[in-house]
Write an enzyme that holds these catalytic residues in place. Sequence first.
Site, PDB file in Angstrom:
ATOM      1  N   GLN A 141     -29.209  53.574 -20.272  1.00  0.00           N
ATOM      2  CA  GLN A 141     -29.350  52.401 -21.146  1.00  0.00           C
ATOM      3  C   GLN A 141     -29.176  51.109 -20.327  1.00  0.00           C
ATOM      4  OE1 GLN A 141     -30.135  52.482 -24.568  1.00  0.00           O
ATOM      5  NE2 GLN A 141     -30.356  50.279 -24.282  1.00  0.00           N
ATOM      6  N   ASP A 194     -38.133  56.916 -19.645  1.00  0.00           N
ATOM      7  CA  ASP A 194     -38.404  55.476 -19.832  1.00  0.00           C
ATOM      8  C   ASP A 194     -39.599  55.026 -18.997  1.00  0.00           C
ATOM      9  OD1 ASP A 194     -36.912  54.206 -21.726  1.00  0.00           O
ATOM     10  OD2 ASP A 194     -35.238  53.695 -20.396  1.00  0.00           O
ATOM     11  N   LYS A 211     -30.494  56.683 -30.784  1.00  0.00           N
ATOM     12  CA  LYS A 211     -31.330  57.590 -29.984  1.00  0.00           C
ATOM     13  C   LYS A 211     -30.774  59.015 -30.056  1.00  0.00           C
ATOM     14  CE  LYS A 211     -32.918  53.980 -26.890  1.00  0.00           C
ATOM     15  NZ  LYS A 211     -32.629  53.183 -25.684  1.00  0.00           N
TER      16      LYS A 211
END
Length: 298
Positions: free
Chosen positions: A98, A121, A54
Amino acid sequence: MSAEVIDGKAFAATLRVRVAEFAATFEQSAGRKAGLAVVLVGDDPASRVYVASKGKATLECGMNSFEHKLPDDTDQATLMALVDRLNADPLVDGILVQLPLPKHLDEQAVVERISPDKDVDGLTPISTGRLVLGLPGLVPCTPLGSLMLLKDRLGSLSGLDAVVIGRSILVGKPMAQLLLAESCTVTIAHSRTKNLPEVVKRADIVVAAVGRPEMVKGNWIKPGATVIDVGINRLPPEEGSSKGRLVGDVDFAEAMAVASAVTPVPGGVGPMTIAVLLRNALVAAHRNAAVALADGAI
Ligand code: NDP
Protein backbone atom coordinates in the site's frame (compact mmCIF):
# COMPACT_ATOMS: atom_id res chain seq x y z
CA MET A 1 -29.40 16.14 -24.96
CA SER A 2 -28.17 14.45 -21.82
CA ALA A 3 -25.35 11.91 -21.91
CA GLU A 4 -25.47 8.39 -20.54
CA VAL A 5 -23.99 7.91 -17.07
CA ILE A 6 -21.46 5.05 -17.19
CA ASP A 7 -22.27 2.89 -14.18
CA GLY A 8 -18.85 1.73 -12.95
CA LYS A 9 -20.35 0.40 -9.75
CA ALA A 10 -22.60 -2.04 -11.61
CA PHE A 11 -19.81 -3.05 -14.02
CA ALA A 12 -17.43 -3.64 -11.12
CA ALA A 13 -20.02 -5.78 -9.31
CA THR A 14 -20.40 -7.96 -12.42
CA LEU A 15 -16.63 -8.26 -12.74
CA ARG A 16 -16.36 -9.34 -9.11
CA VAL A 17 -18.96 -12.07 -9.68
CA ARG A 18 -16.92 -13.28 -12.67
CA VAL A 19 -13.74 -13.24 -10.57
CA ALA A 20 -15.49 -15.32 -7.89
CA GLU A 21 -16.58 -17.89 -10.49
CA PHE A 22 -13.05 -18.17 -11.88
CA ALA A 23 -11.61 -18.28 -8.33
CA ALA A 24 -13.76 -21.36 -7.65
CA THR A 25 -12.66 -23.16 -10.82
CA PHE A 26 -9.05 -22.17 -10.10
CA GLU A 27 -9.31 -23.76 -6.65
CA GLN A 28 -10.55 -27.00 -8.20
CA SER A 29 -7.77 -27.09 -10.78
CA ALA A 30 -4.89 -25.97 -8.56
CA GLY A 31 -5.97 -27.71 -5.35
CA ARG A 32 -5.59 -24.45 -3.43
CA LYS A 33 -7.15 -21.00 -3.29
CA ALA A 34 -5.58 -18.05 -5.06
CA GLY A 35 -3.98 -15.66 -2.55
CA LEU A 36 -3.38 -11.93 -2.36
CA ALA A 37 -0.98 -10.40 0.17
CA VAL A 38 -1.36 -6.76 1.18
CA VAL A 39 1.38 -4.95 3.06
CA LEU A 40 0.61 -1.84 5.11
CA VAL A 41 3.35 0.14 6.83
CA GLY A 42 2.26 2.66 9.48
CA ASP A 43 -1.26 3.71 10.34
CA ASP A 44 -2.32 6.32 7.82
CA PRO A 45 -6.13 6.29 8.26
CA ALA A 46 -6.96 6.37 4.52
CA SER A 47 -4.50 3.53 3.78
CA ARG A 48 -5.94 1.46 6.63
CA VAL A 49 -9.44 1.82 5.15
CA TYR A 50 -8.18 0.83 1.65
CA VAL A 51 -6.33 -2.20 3.00
CA ALA A 52 -9.34 -3.36 5.02
CA SER A 53 -11.69 -3.06 2.03
CA LYS A 54 -9.23 -4.87 -0.25
CA GLY A 55 -8.93 -7.72 2.27
CA LYS A 56 -12.70 -8.00 2.61
CA ALA A 57 -13.23 -7.99 -1.17
CA THR A 58 -10.53 -10.65 -1.62
CA LEU A 59 -12.23 -13.01 0.85
CA GLU A 60 -15.67 -12.31 -0.64
CA CYS A 61 -14.60 -13.59 -4.02
CA GLY A 62 -13.15 -16.81 -2.62
CA MET A 63 -9.45 -15.99 -2.47
CA ASN A 64 -7.11 -16.02 0.52
CA SER A 65 -6.15 -12.62 1.91
CA PHE A 66 -2.85 -12.24 3.77
CA GLU A 67 -2.57 -8.92 5.57
CA HIS A 68 0.83 -7.76 6.86
CA LYS A 69 0.66 -4.69 9.08
CA LEU A 70 4.03 -3.26 10.02
CA PRO A 71 4.74 -0.40 12.44
CA ASP A 72 5.49 3.12 11.20
CA ASP A 73 9.19 2.82 12.17
CA THR A 74 9.80 -0.34 10.09
CA ASP A 75 13.21 -0.15 8.42
CA GLN A 76 13.98 -0.76 4.75
CA ALA A 77 15.71 -4.11 5.33
CA THR A 78 12.73 -5.53 7.26
CA LEU A 79 10.29 -4.48 4.54
CA MET A 80 12.50 -5.85 1.76
CA ALA A 81 12.83 -9.14 3.67
CA LEU A 82 9.03 -9.40 3.92
CA VAL A 83 8.67 -8.80 0.16
CA ASP A 84 11.30 -11.51 -0.44
CA ARG A 85 9.34 -13.95 1.75
CA LEU A 86 6.10 -13.18 -0.07
CA ASN A 87 7.85 -13.53 -3.45
CA ALA A 88 8.96 -17.04 -2.41
CA ASP A 89 5.65 -18.11 -0.82
CA PRO A 90 3.78 -20.49 -3.17
CA LEU A 91 0.42 -19.60 -1.56
CA VAL A 92 0.82 -15.92 -2.44
CA ASP A 93 -0.08 -15.06 -6.04
CA GLY A 94 -0.24 -11.30 -5.75
CA ILE A 95 1.60 -8.74 -3.61
CA LEU A 96 0.35 -5.24 -3.05
CA VAL A 97 2.36 -2.79 -0.99
CA GLN A 98 0.00 0.00 0.00
CA LEU A 99 1.42 3.37 -1.09
CA PRO A 100 2.46 5.90 -0.02
CA LEU A 101 5.05 4.44 2.35
CA PRO A 102 6.36 6.47 5.31
CA LYS A 103 8.93 9.04 4.13
CA HIS A 104 12.02 7.26 5.52
CA LEU A 105 11.47 4.27 3.20
CA ASP A 106 12.63 4.00 -0.43
CA GLU A 107 9.33 3.31 -2.18
CA GLN A 108 10.81 2.66 -5.62
CA ALA A 109 13.24 0.07 -4.24
CA VAL A 110 10.38 -1.75 -2.49
CA VAL A 111 8.20 -1.77 -5.62
CA GLU A 112 11.13 -3.02 -7.73
CA ARG A 113 11.68 -5.89 -5.29
CA ILE A 114 8.19 -7.35 -5.97
CA SER A 115 8.30 -10.30 -8.35
CA PRO A 116 6.79 -9.17 -11.69
CA ASP A 117 4.71 -12.37 -11.67
CA LYS A 118 3.04 -11.21 -8.42
CA ASP A 119 2.93 -7.49 -9.25
CA VAL A 120 -0.86 -7.02 -9.09
CA ASP A 121 -0.47 -3.22 -9.09
CA GLY A 122 1.51 -3.43 -12.33
CA LEU A 123 4.05 -0.88 -11.11
CA THR A 124 7.39 -2.70 -11.39
CA PRO A 125 9.70 -1.70 -14.26
CA ILE A 126 9.26 -5.19 -15.76
CA SER A 127 5.44 -4.86 -15.78
CA THR A 128 5.77 -1.40 -17.32
CA GLY A 129 8.14 -2.78 -19.96
CA ARG A 130 5.81 -5.67 -20.76
CA LEU A 131 2.93 -3.23 -21.24
CA VAL A 132 4.95 -1.07 -23.63
CA LEU A 133 6.18 -4.13 -25.54
CA GLY A 134 2.70 -5.64 -25.77
CA LEU A 135 3.75 -8.75 -23.82
CA PRO A 136 1.42 -10.51 -21.37
CA GLY A 137 1.78 -9.01 -17.91
CA LEU A 138 0.00 -7.30 -15.07
CA VAL A 139 -1.39 -3.81 -15.77
CA PRO A 140 -2.19 -1.05 -13.21
CA CYS A 141 -5.74 -1.47 -11.95
CA THR A 142 -7.26 1.99 -12.44
CA PRO A 143 -6.29 2.41 -16.12
CA LEU A 144 -7.26 -1.19 -16.94
CA GLY A 145 -10.64 -0.63 -15.25
CA SER A 146 -11.09 2.57 -17.25
CA LEU A 147 -10.30 0.71 -20.47
CA MET A 148 -12.84 -2.00 -19.62
CA LEU A 149 -15.54 0.67 -19.21
CA LEU A 150 -14.58 2.23 -22.56
CA LYS A 151 -14.63 -1.07 -24.44
CA ASP A 152 -17.91 -2.07 -22.85
CA ARG A 153 -19.47 1.12 -24.14
CA LEU A 154 -17.73 1.64 -27.47
CA GLY A 155 -16.68 -1.84 -28.60
CA SER A 156 -13.69 -1.31 -30.89
CA LEU A 157 -11.64 1.79 -30.07
CA SER A 158 -9.59 1.50 -33.26
CA GLY A 159 -8.85 4.83 -34.94
CA LEU A 160 -10.48 6.97 -32.25
CA ASP A 161 -8.73 10.11 -31.01
CA ALA A 162 -7.98 9.81 -27.29
CA VAL A 163 -6.64 12.47 -24.96
CA VAL A 164 -5.29 11.41 -21.56
CA ILE A 165 -4.83 14.34 -19.17
CA GLY A 166 -2.15 13.37 -16.64
CA ARG A 167 1.12 11.45 -17.07
CA SER A 168 1.58 9.67 -13.74
CA ILE A 169 3.11 6.19 -13.56
CA LEU A 170 -0.03 4.99 -11.77
CA VAL A 171 -2.68 6.26 -14.20
CA GLY A 172 -1.81 8.55 -17.13
CA LYS A 173 1.11 6.69 -18.73
CA PRO A 174 -0.33 3.16 -18.53
CA MET A 175 -3.71 4.49 -19.69
CA ALA A 176 -2.08 5.99 -22.78
CA GLN A 177 -0.29 2.68 -23.50
CA LEU A 178 -3.51 0.71 -23.19
CA LEU A 179 -5.32 3.07 -25.56
CA LEU A 180 -2.43 2.90 -28.02
CA ALA A 181 -2.61 -0.90 -27.90
CA GLU A 182 -6.29 -0.55 -28.88
CA SER A 183 -5.14 1.48 -31.92
CA CYS A 184 -6.35 4.86 -30.69
CA THR A 185 -4.47 7.97 -31.76
CA VAL A 186 -3.28 9.05 -28.32
CA THR A 187 -2.30 12.46 -26.97
CA ILE A 188 -0.94 12.75 -23.43
CA ALA A 189 -1.56 16.16 -21.87
CA HIS A 190 -0.03 17.43 -18.63
CA SER A 191 0.60 20.60 -16.66
CA ARG A 192 2.81 22.12 -19.41
CA THR A 193 0.41 21.39 -22.27
CA LYS A 194 -0.50 24.53 -24.23
CA ASN A 195 -4.13 25.26 -25.10
CA LEU A 196 -5.45 22.28 -23.15
CA PRO A 197 -9.12 23.02 -23.96
CA GLU A 198 -8.33 22.88 -27.70
CA VAL A 199 -6.37 19.64 -27.30
CA VAL A 200 -9.24 18.04 -25.37
CA LYS A 201 -11.77 19.24 -27.94
CA ARG A 202 -10.22 16.94 -30.60
CA ALA A 203 -10.86 13.81 -28.57
CA ASP A 204 -13.47 11.11 -29.08
CA ILE A 205 -12.26 9.72 -25.73
CA VAL A 206 -11.19 11.93 -22.82
CA VAL A 207 -9.54 10.41 -19.75
CA ALA A 208 -8.97 12.94 -16.98
CA ALA A 209 -6.45 11.90 -14.28
CA VAL A 210 -5.25 15.17 -12.85
CA GLY A 211 -6.44 15.68 -9.27
CA ARG A 212 -8.01 19.11 -9.86
CA PRO A 213 -11.69 19.44 -8.99
CA GLU A 214 -13.97 19.97 -12.02
CA MET A 215 -11.13 21.32 -14.17
CA VAL A 216 -12.43 19.96 -17.50
CA LYS A 217 -15.34 22.13 -18.61
CA GLY A 218 -18.24 21.27 -20.89
CA ASN A 219 -17.01 23.60 -23.65
CA TRP A 220 -13.67 21.69 -23.80
CA ILE A 221 -15.47 18.50 -24.83
CA LYS A 222 -16.27 17.42 -28.39
CA PRO A 223 -19.99 16.73 -28.80
CA GLY A 224 -20.62 13.00 -28.51
CA ALA A 225 -17.27 12.19 -26.82
CA THR A 226 -16.93 9.54 -24.11
CA VAL A 227 -15.49 10.93 -20.88
CA ILE A 228 -13.72 8.87 -18.21
CA ASP A 229 -13.16 10.85 -15.02
CA VAL A 230 -10.47 9.23 -12.86
CA GLY A 231 -10.08 12.15 -10.46
CA ILE A 232 -11.21 11.93 -6.86
CA ASN A 233 -11.24 15.32 -5.12
CA ARG A 234 -12.93 16.35 -1.91
CA LEU A 235 -14.34 19.88 -1.93
CA PRO A 236 -14.25 21.99 1.26
CA PRO A 237 -17.31 21.30 3.44
CA GLU A 238 -20.37 23.47 2.86
CA GLU A 239 -21.91 25.32 5.81
CA GLY A 240 -23.55 22.99 8.29
CA SER A 241 -21.78 19.93 6.95
CA SER A 242 -18.64 18.26 8.32
CA LYS A 243 -17.47 16.64 5.07
CA GLY A 244 -17.10 18.18 1.62
CA ARG A 245 -18.57 16.59 -1.52
CA LEU A 246 -16.48 14.25 -3.69
CA VAL A 247 -16.03 15.46 -7.26
CA GLY A 248 -13.95 14.36 -10.22
CA ASP A 249 -11.61 16.28 -12.52
CA VAL A 250 -14.50 16.91 -14.93
CA ASP A 251 -17.42 19.29 -14.43
CA PHE A 252 -19.97 16.48 -14.48
CA ALA A 253 -23.11 18.56 -15.13
CA GLU A 254 -21.49 20.46 -18.01
CA ALA A 255 -19.98 17.31 -19.53
CA MET A 256 -23.36 15.55 -19.40
CA ALA A 257 -24.81 18.25 -21.65
CA VAL A 258 -22.19 17.72 -24.40
CA ALA A 259 -20.70 14.21 -24.23
CA SER A 260 -22.40 10.94 -25.15
CA ALA A 261 -21.31 9.18 -21.94
CA VAL A 262 -19.57 10.20 -18.73
CA THR A 263 -18.36 8.33 -15.62
CA PRO A 264 -19.68 9.86 -12.38
CA VAL A 265 -17.63 10.50 -9.23
CA PRO A 266 -18.23 8.58 -7.04
CA GLY A 267 -19.52 5.42 -8.73
CA GLY A 268 -17.52 5.48 -11.96
CA VAL A 269 -13.86 4.49 -12.16
CA GLY A 270 -13.39 4.17 -8.36
CA PRO A 271 -15.21 0.83 -7.89
CA MET A 272 -13.36 -0.61 -10.89
CA THR A 273 -9.98 -0.28 -9.18
CA ILE A 274 -10.56 -2.94 -6.50
CA ALA A 275 -12.45 -5.21 -8.92
CA VAL A 276 -9.47 -5.14 -11.32
CA LEU A 277 -7.07 -5.75 -8.43
CA LEU A 278 -8.97 -8.99 -7.69
CA ARG A 279 -8.95 -9.84 -11.39
CA ASN A 280 -5.18 -9.24 -11.56
CA ALA A 281 -4.58 -11.46 -8.52
CA LEU A 282 -6.53 -14.27 -10.15
CA VAL A 283 -4.77 -13.87 -13.50
CA ALA A 284 -1.45 -14.03 -11.62
CA ALA A 285 -2.64 -17.15 -9.77
CA HIS A 286 -3.41 -18.95 -13.03
CA ARG A 287 0.04 -18.10 -14.40
CA ASN A 288 1.86 -18.98 -11.17
CA ALA A 289 0.09 -22.34 -10.88
CA ALA A 290 0.28 -23.02 -14.65
CA VAL A 291 -3.52 -23.32 -14.87
CA ALA A 292 -4.79 -22.35 -18.34
CA LEU A 293 -6.82 -19.15 -18.67
CA ALA A 294 -7.94 -17.81 -22.03
CA ASP A 295 -6.77 -14.28 -22.88
CA GLY A 296 -9.38 -11.73 -21.79
CA ALA A 297 -11.50 -14.41 -20.04
CA ILE A 298 -11.77 -12.23 -16.94
P1 NDP B 1 -0.57 12.70 -9.98
O1 NDP B 1 -0.60 13.88 -9.09
O2 NDP B 1 0.52 11.70 -9.86
O3 NDP B 1 -0.56 13.20 -11.50
C1 NDP B 1 -1.38 14.27 -11.92
C2 NDP B 1 -1.08 14.58 -13.36
O4 NDP B 1 -1.92 15.68 -13.73
C3 NDP B 1 0.36 15.00 -13.64
O5 NDP B 1 0.85 14.34 -14.78
C4 NDP B 1 0.26 16.51 -13.85
O6 NDP B 1 1.14 17.02 -14.82
C5 NDP B 1 -1.15 16.65 -14.40
N1 NDP B 1 -1.66 17.99 -14.15
C6 NDP B 1 -1.65 18.69 -12.98
N2 NDP B 1 -2.21 19.90 -13.15
C7 NDP B 1 -2.57 19.98 -14.45
C8 NDP B 1 -3.19 20.99 -15.24
N3 NDP B 1 -3.54 22.16 -14.72
N4 NDP B 1 -3.42 20.73 -16.53
C9 NDP B 1 -3.06 19.54 -17.08
N5 NDP B 1 -2.49 18.54 -16.37
C10 NDP B 1 -2.23 18.76 -15.08
O7 NDP B 1 -2.00 12.02 -9.83
P2 NDP B 1 -2.52 10.53 -10.15
O8 NDP B 1 -2.32 10.22 -11.59
O9 NDP B 1 -2.01 9.58 -9.13
O10 NDP B 1 -4.08 10.73 -9.87
C11 NDP B 1 -4.87 11.61 -10.61
C12 NDP B 1 -6.25 11.69 -9.99
O11 NDP B 1 -6.83 10.41 -10.05
C13 NDP B 1 -6.28 12.09 -8.52
O12 NDP B 1 -7.46 12.85 -8.30
C14 NDP B 1 -6.38 10.78 -7.78
O13 NDP B 1 -7.03 10.90 -6.53
C15 NDP B 1 -7.23 10.00 -8.75
N6 NDP B 1 -7.05 8.54 -8.66
C16 NDP B 1 -8.18 7.79 -8.63
C17 NDP B 1 -8.12 6.43 -8.58
C18 NDP B 1 -9.37 5.65 -8.60
O14 NDP B 1 -9.40 4.54 -8.12
N7 NDP B 1 -10.44 6.19 -9.17
C19 NDP B 1 -6.82 5.72 -8.48
C20 NDP B 1 -5.68 6.60 -8.63
C21 NDP B 1 -5.81 7.97 -8.69
P3 NDP B 1 2.76 17.07 -14.61
O15 NDP B 1 3.22 15.66 -14.82
O16 NDP B 1 3.21 18.01 -15.66
O17 NDP B 1 2.97 17.55 -13.21
